[in-house]
Design an enzyme around this catalytic site. Structure first.
Site, PDB file in Angstrom:
ATOM      1  N   ASN A  22       1.133 -10.626  -7.354  1.00 58.18           N
ATOM      2  CA  ASN A  22       1.982 -10.933  -6.204  1.00 58.18           C
ATOM      3  C   ASN A  22       2.494 -12.355  -6.383  1.00 58.18           C
ATOM      4  OD1 ASN A  22      -0.026  -9.052  -3.824  1.00 58.18           O
ATOM      5  ND2 ASN A  22       1.740  -8.420  -4.996  1.00 58.18           N
ATOM      6  N   ARG A  51      -7.814  -8.866   9.667  1.00 55.14           N
ATOM      7  CA  ARG A  51      -6.404  -8.721  10.050  1.00 55.14           C
ATOM      8  C   ARG A  51      -6.371  -7.995  11.392  1.00 55.14           C
ATOM      9  NH1 ARG A  51      -2.534  -7.141   5.003  1.00 55.14           N
ATOM     10  NH2 ARG A  51      -3.630  -8.322   3.417  1.00 55.14           N
ATOM     11  N   GLU A 110      -1.405   5.846 -13.724  1.00 47.28           N
ATOM     12  CA  GLU A 110      -2.689   5.228 -14.055  1.00 47.28           C
ATOM     13  C   GLU A 110      -3.789   6.240 -13.787  1.00 47.28           C
ATOM     14  OE1 GLU A 110      -2.026   0.518 -12.811  1.00 47.28           O
ATOM     15  OE2 GLU A 110      -3.309   1.774 -11.574  1.00 47.28           O
ATOM     16  N   GLU A 157      -1.757  -5.611 -10.364  1.00 46.07           N
ATOM     17  CA  GLU A 157      -0.424  -6.183 -10.160  1.00 46.07           C
ATOM     18  C   GLU A 157      -0.536  -7.675  -9.900  1.00 46.07           C
ATOM     19  OE1 GLU A 157       1.846  -5.626  -6.639  1.00 46.07           O
ATOM     20  OE2 GLU A 157       0.112  -5.442  -5.322  1.00 46.07           O
ATOM     21  N   ARG A 216       3.870 -14.517  -4.613  1.00 44.65           N
ATOM     22  CA  ARG A 216       4.140 -15.117  -3.294  1.00 44.65           C
ATOM     23  C   ARG A 216       2.802 -15.515  -2.693  1.00 44.65           C
ATOM     24  NH1 ARG A 216       1.952 -10.974  -0.161  1.00 44.65           N
ATOM     25  NH2 ARG A 216       2.103  -8.939  -1.130  1.00 44.65           N
ATOM     26  N   GLY A 232       0.804  -1.228   0.000  1.00 39.37           N
ATOM     27  CA  GLY A 232       0.000   0.000   0.000  1.00 39.37           C
ATOM     28  C   GLY A 232       0.835   1.276   0.000  1.00 39.37           C
TER      29      GLY A 232
END
Ligand code: ADP
Ligand code: ADP
Ligand code: MG
Length: 450
Positions: free
Chosen positions: A293, A341, A203, A291, A295, A168
């Site tokens: 990731n 979270r 963008e 995008e 992982r 972020g």
């Protein structure tokens, strides 16, 4: 069960280190934890088969210290390293060092990490795979004249993004041409300091969007998706609550979205677990790639809960050279899952981190509840790392049951000694907007303003 990999070093800490250790145990693989001086008494260190201190508390001397980690891996003779998320998980040079030392890096090849980790390059690859991208620059933008030219084409507001950004960070909204030059220069120097790479791109800044992403598993031949996750509940472009499936997609949209992610992965011969992230525009009802990731992600458990597939174990098996047993037709999405979270932060005080000692911890439990956390009573949260203390994940037959169950679990949990975001989560998931399923990425900040 595994052929090549008999031992894995976990180059991470906290809940994700624990998550990987648990997967290793079930695969009958020896787990070796690494830890910094600040983490010597942590739960992953206690539960791993072996543990090694690799340096002092600050991450650059420990969890990001590539040389120390490789030396320890060689000394222990481990077959593989699992990087978790954050830290070294998307560092192509680290994956390369593993390759050079004949240690299996549990993730894609260094080459794919550098291609997809560079957001400018990834955008180009998405274009070439006919995956829609957000209108913007063709590549990196350095000169204000070039930025202005793009702005004239796509209009304001626009978003300048660091090619190496993540978590972020490394993004700036520009509302008018007056500040464009200054914003461009500032974000380039910020990116240089934060990521060691000043490349930025532009963008269009979309204002009414959801964040939706697709979980992939690919053994290099067979690439499957495990459906999508909706991570629209964000604060400052950081995810707070994630759920699967997305309440916003029709079956046809889901199919299109997931297929486009598979197409992108196939384009680069992707091999490992990975996630393709998109924004979904509430206005034109279209999705756009943002995008990839390369992982495992923080929110991978919600996909596990609705598919029954253990993503970490599959990721390790792929790294071991095995083929996926599961074909796309075998993946069945069942029920609804939500993840909160939990951070040691004070929501009353701008989400200021609150490290300190947990005097008492009572985890939540019961049917459909999963707590992925390294907390124990007496645990001291070090001030050096990110403030996440765990993830509370629930499953329900439908979204409504999942919300009720999560609310119940949040109220059952007790963490004494530090402030946490638990009660804020309860408020968030019980807000009218969240319950309706109809919201966008600005909804958390409007909730906080109330
Ligand atoms: P996810 O997409 O898995 O939800 P996040 O964006 O929340 O990932 O990042 C996961 C963790 O990795 C967080 O602790 C975040 O701070 C860290 N992280 C991700 N990308 C970067 C980066 N480029 N630089 C530094 N930290 C990062
Ligand atoms: P990071 O690498 O930090 O995760 P992302 O490119 O995934 O960065 O973007 C993070 C979040 O920022 C997205 O989930 C979304 O909320 C917001 N975002 C990214 N690109 C745009 C955009 N063009 N317009 C509006 N919001 C955006
Ligand atoms: Mg992202």
């Amino acid at each position: 069960m595994l052929k090549k990999i008999k031992s894995v070093m976990i180059a991470n800490r906290g809940e994700i280190a624990l998550r990987v250790i648990r997967a290793c145990k079930e695969l009958d693989v020896k787990s070796v934890a690494i830890y910094s001086e600040a983490d010597k008494d942590s739960l992953p260190v206690q539960l791993a088969d072996a543990a090694v201190c690799i340096g002092p508390a600050p991450a650059q001397f420990s969890y990001q210290n590539q040389e120390a980690i490789i030396s320890a891996a060689l000394a222990f003779g481990v077959d593989a390293i699992h990087p978790g998320y954050g830290f070294l998980s998307e560092k192509a040079d680290f994956a390369k060092k593993c390759e050079e030392n004949e240690i299996v890096f549990i993730g894609p090849s260094a080459d794919i990490i550098s291609k997809m980790g560079d957001k400018i390059e990834a955008r180009k690859i998405a274009d070439s795979a006919s995956v829609p991208t957000i209108p913007g620059s063709d590549g990196a933008v350095r000169e204000p004249e070039k930025a202005l030219e793009i702005a004239q084409k796509i209009g304001f507001p626009l978003l300048i993004k660091a090619s190496a950004g993540g978590g972020g960070r490394g993004m700036r909204v520009v509302n008018s041409r007056e500040t464009l030059e200054q914003d461009l220069n500032e974000i380039m120097s910020e990116a240089e300091v934060a990521f060691g790479d000043s490349s930025v791109y532009i963008e269009k800044y979309l204002i009414d969007i959801r964040h939706i992403e697709v979980q992939l598993l690919s053994d290099g031949i067979n690439c499957i998706h495990l459906g999508e996750r909706d991570c629209t509940a964000q604060r400052r472009n950081q995810k707070l609550v994630e759920e699967a499936p997305s309440p916003a997609l029709s079956a046809d949209q889901r199919e299109d979205l997931c297929k486009s992610a598979v197409r992108l992965a196939e384009k680069v011969n992707y091999k490992s677990a990975g996630t393709v992230e998109y924004v979904f525009d509430n206005i034109d009802k279209k999705f756009y790639f943002i995008e990839m990731n390369t992982r495992v992600q923080v929110e991978h458990p919600v996909s596990e809960m609705i598919t029954g597939i253990d993503i970490i174990k599959e990721q390790i098996k792929i790294a071991d050279g095995q083929q996926l047993k599961c074909k796309q037709k075998d993946v069945v999405l069942y029920g609804h899952s939500i993840e909160c979270r939990l951070n040691a932060e004070d929501p009353q005080n701008g989400f200021m981190p609150c490290p300190g000692t947990i005097n008492y911890y009572r985890p939540p439990g019961g049917f459909g509840i999963r707590m992925d956390s390294h907390l124990v009573s007496g645990y001291k949260i070090p001030p050096y790392y990110d403030s996440m203390i765990g993830k509370l994940i629930c499953w329900g037959t439908d979204r409504n049951e999942a919300i009720i169950r999560m609310t119940r679990a949040l109220s059952e949990m007790k963490v004494e000694g530090v402030k946490t975001t638990a009660s804020f989560h309860s408020e968030l998931i019980n807000s009218e907007s969240f319950k309706s399923g109809d919201f966008n990425t600005a909804f958390v900040s409007s909730l906080l303003e109330k």
